[in-house]
Design an enzyme around this catalytic site. Sequence first.
Site, short mmCIF file in Angstrom:
data_model
loop_
_atom_site.label_atom_id
_atom_site.label_comp_id
_atom_site.label_asym_id
_atom_site.label_seq_id
_atom_site.Cartn_x
_atom_site.Cartn_y
_atom_site.Cartn_z
N ASP A 289 -5.48 -6.28 23.46
CA ASP A 289 -4.01 -5.94 23.84
C ASP A 289 -3.68 -6.56 25.21
OD1 ASP A 289 -4.35 -4.51 21.51
OD2 ASP A 289 -4.30 -2.70 22.69
N GLY B 70 -8.37 -0.44 13.87
CA GLY B 70 -9.62 0.04 13.50
C GLY B 70 -10.48 0.48 14.75
N ALA C 269 -1.21 4.01 21.12
CA ALA C 269 -2.46 4.67 20.62
C ALA C 269 -2.15 6.26 20.17
CB ALA C 269 -3.72 4.33 21.58
N ALA C 270 -1.14 6.53 20.55
CA ALA C 270 -1.03 8.19 20.09
C ALA C 270 -1.25 8.27 18.57
CB ALA C 270 0.39 8.51 20.19
N GLY C 271 -0.51 7.60 17.59
CA GLY C 271 -0.95 7.75 16.32
C GLY C 271 -2.60 7.44 15.96
N ASP C 272 -3.04 6.63 16.55
CA ASP C 272 -4.60 6.22 16.55
C ASP C 272 -5.34 7.19 17.02
OD1 ASP C 272 -3.96 3.85 15.36
OD2 ASP C 272 -4.02 2.61 17.07
#
Length: 302
Positions: free
Chosen positions: A11, A39, A244-247
Amino acid sequence: MIIVFGSINIDLVTRVERLPQSGETVLGPDYAIHPGGKGANQALAARRAGADVALIGAVGRDDFAGTALSLLAADGVDLSRVSRVDAPTGAAFIAIDRDGANQIFVAAGANAQARPGAIAGLGPGPDDLLLLQREVPEEGCIEAAATVKDGGGRVILNLAPAGVPSEALLALVDILIVNEHEALVLAQGFGWAEREPDDIARRVDAERGIACVATLGAAGAVGWSGGVRRRLEAPPVDVVDTVAAGDSFTGAFAAALALGLGFSSALQRGLAAGSLACSGAGAQPSIPRAEAITALVGSSFL
């Protein structure tokens, strides 16, 4: 064990005063380089939440590959089945505004060559759980899901990036996780009139026989499983960014199920993890550990 078949990225993140409109250039003062990829992020989130995790995917033979795998290796994710291929390591280009909102552009690179054949060597069984996203080829996801289902395991699909999965893949999915935008794209693809995530999740559960969780940002999440609705608020935090909150939610949710917790408890731990991720900067650096998740669950869902 949790088996993740998914993307591995590097990133490149810059902070801007506001996100650009079409055709507009917005300047940022600098940028940071972090490991990422849905992933990899979800594998790390599940591992930090307490589960044993193996990641199946692909990186290039470039210098970015080591950086992309560094935090996963440090936290003990099994990387022995990550392939090195003749393509650049996947990359995401992320802009974050002053309120923590983001725009993300992803170049697939090596992720387009991710192959799930190594999953069979793990000998997946009834106690195993496969976690999928949509940053690797769908035919690979179908093969991975079929392998795990043949062993009696469960399959979770996080519908990110948004899109309508094939009927072949949906037939192998036990739990579907969507955010508000992804839920709407799914409903439109199915030709459904529903527009509220709660209604869409209910219909996925009722008509497709797939338990469905819709994350609602700061408003929490709603989940439908076997005709039963669970609705939980998110613990409040000071938001730094939402990357990355959803991950983090998905990985912690999956870890809770893999550790034997029920659907509602998994939602609680997922929400705590997602909230904690918003309080730190970057993707993988912000993913919380089990101790912090447990502490926030204890203080927020009494």
